[in-house]
Structures are given as C-alpha cells and as structure tokens.
Write an enzyme that holds these catalytic residues in place. Structure first.
Site, mmCIF file in Angstrom:
data_model
loop_
_atom_site.group_PDB
_atom_site.id
_atom_site.type_symbol
_atom_site.label_atom_id
_atom_site.label_comp_id
_atom_site.label_asym_id
_atom_site.label_seq_id
_atom_site.Cartn_x
_atom_site.Cartn_y
_atom_site.Cartn_z
ATOM 1 N N HIS A 39 14.227 -60.758 -6.889
ATOM 2 C CA HIS A 39 14.763 -60.776 -7.935
ATOM 3 C C HIS A 39 14.540 -62.174 -8.697
ATOM 4 O O HIS A 39 14.956 -62.587 -9.559
ATOM 5 C CB HIS A 39 16.229 -60.503 -8.272
ATOM 6 C CG HIS A 39 16.674 -59.008 -7.716
ATOM 7 N ND1 HIS A 39 16.821 -58.189 -8.774
ATOM 8 C CD2 HIS A 39 16.854 -58.158 -6.628
ATOM 9 C CE1 HIS A 39 17.118 -56.790 -8.302
ATOM 10 N NE2 HIS A 39 17.021 -57.084 -6.804
ATOM 11 N N THR A 40 13.518 -62.912 -8.146
ATOM 12 C CA THR A 40 13.210 -64.048 -8.600
ATOM 13 C C THR A 40 12.258 -63.948 -9.596
ATOM 14 O O THR A 40 12.289 -64.808 -10.658
ATOM 15 C CB THR A 40 12.516 -65.013 -7.498
ATOM 16 O OG1 THR A 40 11.589 -64.238 -6.725
ATOM 17 C CG2 THR A 40 13.818 -65.419 -6.585
ATOM 18 N N GLY A 128 10.706 -48.625 -3.236
ATOM 19 C CA GLY A 128 10.848 -49.952 -3.280
ATOM 20 C C GLY A 128 9.313 -50.664 -2.948
ATOM 21 O O GLY A 128 9.206 -51.765 -2.775
ATOM 22 N N SER A 130 6.836 -50.087 -5.090
ATOM 23 C CA SER A 130 5.817 -50.060 -6.171
ATOM 24 C C SER A 130 4.956 -49.057 -6.393
ATOM 25 O O SER A 130 3.824 -49.177 -6.934
ATOM 26 C CB SER A 130 5.302 -51.365 -6.310
ATOM 27 O OG SER A 130 6.350 -52.394 -6.382
ATOM 28 N N SER A 132 5.322 -46.751 -8.680
ATOM 29 C CA SER A 132 5.115 -46.923 -10.438
ATOM 30 C C SER A 132 4.203 -47.803 -10.639
ATOM 31 O O SER A 132 3.230 -47.390 -11.566
ATOM 32 C CB SER A 132 6.568 -46.976 -10.909
ATOM 33 O OG SER A 132 7.478 -46.366 -10.342
ATOM 34 N N GLU A 164 5.916 -50.396 -18.505
ATOM 35 C CA GLU A 164 7.040 -50.294 -17.838
ATOM 36 C C GLU A 164 8.401 -50.519 -18.443
ATOM 37 O O GLU A 164 9.644 -49.940 -18.712
ATOM 38 C CB GLU A 164 7.272 -50.731 -16.545
ATOM 39 C CG GLU A 164 8.361 -50.284 -15.659
ATOM 40 C CD GLU A 164 8.085 -49.976 -14.308
ATOM 41 O OE1 GLU A 164 7.011 -50.057 -13.932
ATOM 42 O OE2 GLU A 164 9.081 -49.488 -13.876
ATOM 43 N N ASP A 176 5.489 -56.537 -9.464
ATOM 44 C CA ASP A 176 4.865 -55.566 -8.909
ATOM 45 C C ASP A 176 3.383 -55.157 -9.357
ATOM 46 O O ASP A 176 2.451 -55.115 -8.828
ATOM 47 C CB ASP A 176 5.788 -53.990 -9.300
ATOM 48 C CG ASP A 176 6.980 -54.256 -8.863
ATOM 49 O OD1 ASP A 176 7.381 -55.025 -8.071
ATOM 50 O OD2 ASP A 176 8.214 -53.571 -9.186
HETATM 51 C C1 GLA Z 1 11.437 -54.361 -8.626
HETATM 52 C C2 GLA Z 1 10.968 -54.761 -10.014
HETATM 53 C C3 GLA Z 1 10.453 -56.139 -9.855
HETATM 54 C C4 GLA Z 1 11.507 -57.217 -9.077
HETATM 55 C C5 GLA Z 1 11.949 -56.543 -7.869
HETATM 56 C C6 GLA Z 1 12.985 -57.389 -7.310
HETATM 57 O O1 GLA Z 1 10.572 -54.125 -7.588
HETATM 58 O O2 GLA Z 1 10.247 -53.943 -10.480
HETATM 59 O O3 GLA Z 1 10.005 -56.637 -10.929
HETATM 60 O O4 GLA Z 1 12.348 -57.608 -9.990
HETATM 61 O O5 GLA Z 1 12.612 -55.183 -8.147
HETATM 62 O O6 GLA Z 1 12.284 -58.536 -6.736
#
Ligand code: GLA
Length: 391
Positions: A39-40, A128, A130, A132, A164, A176
C-alpha cells in the site's frame, strides 16, 4: 502447467475454432509480486516488485472495421463491442479491462482499429498477483503494436491504471501496471511511485521467490481498499497543515508523525505509521536481498507482516495460518503478505536448494490448520509486456 509450445498449440487451435484462420500478432504481459511495500504506491512511496513468469497472452488478428471481438480461453466466455460506443459489460465483467483500456486510449486521442482476440492467462485470478493489470497491459500492448501508437512502458502503465480507476472503478495505485509494463527479465524493480522511475537492484542468486496462495479469495472492489487509501490521504492532509511541503505520506518522517500524533485519530495514525515504516523497509530490503543478509531479511519481513496485521489491519486468519506454515518451513529466509492483503497470495524468500521441501511443508501445515489446500510455487523474474514470438 503446460509447456509454452502446448500453450501456443492450445491457443492456436481455439483461435481457429472461434474466428477461423491464424492470429497474426501475439502479445504477453506478466503478473507481479511485491517483495516489500504494501500500500505504499498510492502514497507516492517505494515498492520492491517483480514481474513473474505467470503471464496473460492475447493472440489477435486486426479487423478492418471498428469491432473488437474478445474471448477468454480460461473463462470460456467472450463478447464483441464497437470502438465508437464503449460501454461497461455486466454479463462478462472481465471484458471491462479490455473495454476500459480501449476507451482511455481513444479519450487520449489515439486512433485504434478493431481486432479478433483470444486471451489466455496463467496468472491465478483474484489472488493478488495482478491478473487484472496483466490483462490491461496486454490489451494496451496489443493496441500499441497493431495501431503503431508509440507508447513507452511508463505511459502505457499510467493509461492502464487510469482505465482501472475510471472505467473498472477500482482506485488502485500504479504498482501493478508499472511492474507488468516495465519489468525486465531476471530483475526485481525498486519502484519510485512519485517519480514513476525504477532501478534494478540485484537479487542474490541463491534466493528463490516463492508464492504461497491462501486460496482465500479477496475482492478489491470492497470498501477496505478505498478506506485505507482515504485514511492515508487524510493523514497527509492533516500533517500538511503542520509541515508545509507535505503532499503525501512519502514526505513525512516517523519523528514528524509522532510529534503530530495528537492531531490524528488513532486509526489514521496507525495507518500512517505503517506506510512510513514500510517505505523504509523497501529500501532496506533491496540492500539485504542483494547481499543475502539473512537476519535483516528475516527481521524486515517479520516487521512488515506485524505492521500489516496490527497497524494497517489487512491480515485475515488464513494469512496468519499461512505465515505460521511458511515461517517454520525448511530453507525459509523471510515471509510476508503480498498484494493488497485480505487473503490471496503471500511471498517467501527461500534458499534455492530447498524450494521443494519448503513447498511440501507449507502445503501440509496450512491444510492441517485451515482445511484449505493452498498452492505453493516458485516464480522467476520475467520480462515486461511485449510481443511474443511464437514458433
Ligand atoms: C493492489 C493495488 C496496487 C497496490 C497494492 C497494495 O495490488 O492494485 O495498486 O496498492 O494493492 O500494495
């Protein structure tokens, strides 16, 4: 998983059945795993990230009209849409990633042409990793090639993120799409989400990156992700009143945060604390992974997980069971959450020679604790999106 040539043969046969004839252009875009930096990204911070050898392919043939026919081999579903009136699909929501990218590209003034396309992916869905973003980036790469758009990887990533955010409706950061578009084979990326640049710190060759999937599904469109984002933005806005020049949590030190603690509500304080610490851990882990500093890798990953659980609160019981299984498995150097949290995949740093035994242990221990059959697999750093040369 099938070999590359089996995969090519499978896609080719399905393309012939669906559309007749052969695809003329094949593109690929990888999934990703974040090695540090939860989440950075939307706080304009750092992420240590890696494009993985799980990819989304699109095999396509241009059309001379403005129709896009898109089908997924994984989902056995497909739809058509016209480029002159791009609407969201309720019946096949996965096509919204393709539709959204087409819409954003056109809104930016790029001239697109129609195509017949077949998607095939080895990125697990909703885990998780990615999937998408891989589909968005594969779509943009396809248009880039078919229509000669001249997009560089960073611009392409930014437009996919916009698709997105605005079309799919998920307010994600740049992590991502950037990783999928700009990755380099054999390299991890130290991504600077403010400047949209990266460096490629070396990863010690003895360290394997192993994904441990809790198989507990998460959905990012829920309220948790936007809530975390809003809490970070509110922390930055409050701190900016005390410290001029603060735009995002990227600009705040721990000392500043603590000195202003009374201005923030406790939850917001804890969210901000996690982000500020996690940013520093990204920089520290990049060093520790290149020198194989085992105590440092162990400490940083443990602190990251503890912060994710206690401060950022993105850990669910399945993740607790998985981390316990990972931490006592043979060859483990460190283990933490990955992606947005709330289930999905986690990531371990493992001695290369121990990957198999590590996997056996984790699967058995996790199943004993939860009754869920988790999946464990090593990944390598894959190239970023591009044209695929098929034999
Ligand atoms: C998802 C979001 C990213 C990022 C992560 C957490 O993958 O799509 O942009 O915020 O969560 O690091």
């Amino acid at each position: 998983m099938e070999t590359v040539s089996e995969r090519v043969a499978q896609v080719r046969a399905a393309f012939a059945t669906l559309y007749g004839g052969e695809p003329t252009l094949w593109v690929q875009a990888p999934g990703r795993v974040d090695l540090m930096g939860s989440h950075t990204d939307y706080n304009e911070g750092y992420v240590l990230t890696m494009p993985i050898d799980r990819t989304t392919w699109i095999a396509a043939r241009p059309r001379d009209d403005r129709q896009v026919r898109i089908h997924s081999l994984n989902l056995a579903s497909g739809e058509s849409f016209g480029l002159d009136d791009i609407q969201r699909s309720e019946a096949a929501p996965w096509t919204n990633y393709v539709r959204g990218v087409a819409k954003v590209l056109q809104d930016e003034g790029y001239a697109l042409c129609g195509f017949d396309g077949l998607v095939h992916s080895t990125v697990p869905f909703s885990s998780g990793l990615s999937s998408s973003a891989a589909l968005e980036v594969a779509t943009a790469t396809l248009f880039n090639e078919l229509c000669g758009l001249g997009l560089d990887p960073v611009r392409l990533a930014v437009l996919c993120q916009r698709a997105e955010n605005t079309f799919v409706g998920v307010n994600c950061g740049i992590l991502d799409q950037y990783t999928s578009a700009a990755g380099r084979a054999g390299h991890v990326l130290l991504l600077d989400c403010r400047h949209l640049t990266h460096t490629v710190p070396p990863l010690h060759p003895d360290i394997a990156i192993v994904i441990c999937d809790t198989r507990y599904k998460r959905a990012l469109t829920g309220s948790e992700y936007p809530q975390r984002r809003a809490q970070c933005e509110s922390a930055a806005a409050t701190l900016a009143q005390r410290y001029p020049g603060v735009r995002t949590l990227r600009d705040v030190t721990l000392e500043q945060l603590d000195a202003a603690r009374t201005l923030l509500d406790d939850t917001v304080y804890r969210r901000a604390r996690f982000i500020i610490q996690e940013n520093q851990r990204v920089l520290d882990l990049a060093g520790a992974l290149s020198t194989k500093d085992v105590p440092c890798i162990a400490a940083l990953t443990a602190e990251s997980f503890a912060g994710a659980r206690d401060l950022y609160e993105i850990v669910v019981p399945q993740m607790e069971a998985m981390i316990a299984a990972m931490r006592c498995a043979p060859g483990v150097l460190g283990a933490r959450q990955a992606g947005a949290g709330f289930g999905g995949c986690m990531v371990a740093f493992v001695e290369r020679g121990c990957v198999e035994r590590f996997g056996e242990h984790v699967r058995a221990a996790y199943q004993a604790a939860t009754g869920i059959e988790g999946t464990v697999f090593a990944v390598e750093a894959a190239p970023g999106a591009g044209v695929l040369t098929v034999g």
